[in-house]
Motif scaffolding. Sequence first.
Motif, PDB file in Angstrom:
ATOM      1  N   HIS A  80      27.154  41.734  34.194  1.00  0.00           N
ATOM      2  CA  HIS A  80      27.314  42.233  35.628  1.00  0.00           C
ATOM      3  C   HIS A  80      27.764  41.341  36.825  1.00  0.00           C
ATOM      4  N   SER A  81      28.853  41.516  37.356  1.00  0.00           N
ATOM      5  CA  SER A  81      29.555  40.900  38.200  1.00  0.00           C
ATOM      6  C   SER A  81      29.227  41.021  39.585  1.00  0.00           C
ATOM      7  N   GLU A  82      29.836  40.551  40.647  1.00  0.00           N
ATOM      8  CA  GLU A  82      30.224  41.082  41.888  1.00  0.00           C
ATOM      9  C   GLU A  82      30.721  42.328  41.991  1.00  0.00           C
ATOM     10  N   ILE A  83      31.450  42.906  41.344  1.00  0.00           N
ATOM     11  CA  ILE A  83      32.035  44.060  41.262  1.00  0.00           C
ATOM     12  C   ILE A  83      31.252  45.101  40.069  1.00  0.00           C
ATOM     13  N   PRO A  84      30.609  46.039  40.449  1.00  0.00           N
ATOM     14  CA  PRO A  84      29.896  46.848  39.447  1.00  0.00           C
ATOM     15  C   PRO A  84      30.925  47.728  38.918  1.00  0.00           C
ATOM     16  N   ALA A  85      32.024  47.983  39.220  1.00  0.00           N
ATOM     17  CA  ALA A  85      32.721  48.907  38.501  1.00  0.00           C
ATOM     18  C   ALA A  85      33.352  48.038  37.173  1.00  0.00           C
ATOM     19  N   ASP A  86      34.245  48.852  36.436  1.00  0.00           N
ATOM     20  CA  ASP A  86      34.728  48.457  35.013  1.00  0.00           C
ATOM     21  C   ASP A  86      36.153  47.926  35.077  1.00  0.00           C
ATOM     22  N   ASP A  87      36.675  48.410  36.453  1.00  0.00           N
ATOM     23  CA  ASP A  87      37.898  48.011  36.894  1.00  0.00           C
ATOM     24  C   ASP A  87      38.301  48.552  38.252  1.00  0.00           C
ATOM     25  N   TYR A  88      39.341  47.855  38.807  1.00  0.00           N
ATOM     26  CA  TYR A  88      39.605  47.908  40.347  1.00  0.00           C
ATOM     27  C   TYR A  88      41.003  47.709  40.551  1.00  0.00           C
TER      28      TYR A  88
END
Length: 352
Positions: A80-88
């Motif tokens: 888990h990073s600062e971006i919860p989505a698996d792509d953006y």
Amino acid sequence: MKKTTTRLADGRELIYYDLRDDAVRDEPDPRPLDPVATAAEIREDRLLGDRVAIASHRQARTYHPPADECPLCPSREGRHSEIPADDYDVAVFENRFPSFAGDRGRCEVVCFTSDHDASFADLTEEQAALVLDAWTDRTAELSQLPGVEQVFCFENRGEEIGVTLGHPHGQIYAYPFVTPRTERMLGSLAAHRTATGGGNLFDEVVDGELADGRRIVLEGAHWVAFVPYAAHWPYEVHLYPKRRVPDLLALDEAARTEFPQVYLEVLRRFDRIFDEGDGERTARTPYIAAWHQAPLRAEHRGEFALHLELFTIRRTSGKLKFLAGSESGMNVFINDVPPEAAAERLREVASK
């Protein structure tokens, strides 16, 4: 563009900017994060009049993590990073280690792409246009915050610059004061207005570079890029819209459409400056790219000219321009590369 606003586990704001209108952004942040606690204060240098942010909490910020632990990559496979989505496409969030926060400004991180190994120069024109949209939207939003006086969008690239996260990203600072550099520009602008009976110094500088031609790097229908006459840095390019506007919000559609073409070409030339001509590519050129926008409440605000300043601290292959005694001690720059020679080199490495 589709904009989706959500919150991270510690309450910080996260905004997705997507190219597709049907993008769904409902991934929760499962991390057990404590609320962000900042110890920042702003002090004034009484001799110089400068403000200095004292932010001891930033000593704990993430420092050169391995690629598989990058906090700006999408969250994947239980990491888990600062971006919860698996792509953006583009993601913006409040900095976990801000220099300014609360009623004393705000700091945000702008992730240009989910591709960890890319750079801004690798983006497509459509992706670069989306970043411009994000910069513009954040400028509009941050300008409404109480106490904010100036919005500054910028990118640091390269470890030589001091970047601690390798993922392609930039930042936005919403300052609670007008920065010293901008104050000096405003002072020069006012003095020129008085001396000429109403003339605009920005217009005179741009018109003078266009008329001279020797330092022009690239000219489009709506933008012009040139090495300034008194460049501080070995390779330094200033990018101006030909129609003067005070900030990103005031750009017309024609200028917004052309910007990705012009800016991407300038960045790609920067990456070719130090090629040796033997087929060997040098490392990506370290640089700082800085948007200069008018302060929100400046007198004669409409006379300020939005522009982007791009420069590298590399002066030749394998050698850096260090800010030593004269530059750091007295703010007097000594440039080893004549601006005309820098402009010629940047024209030589144009895309074929």
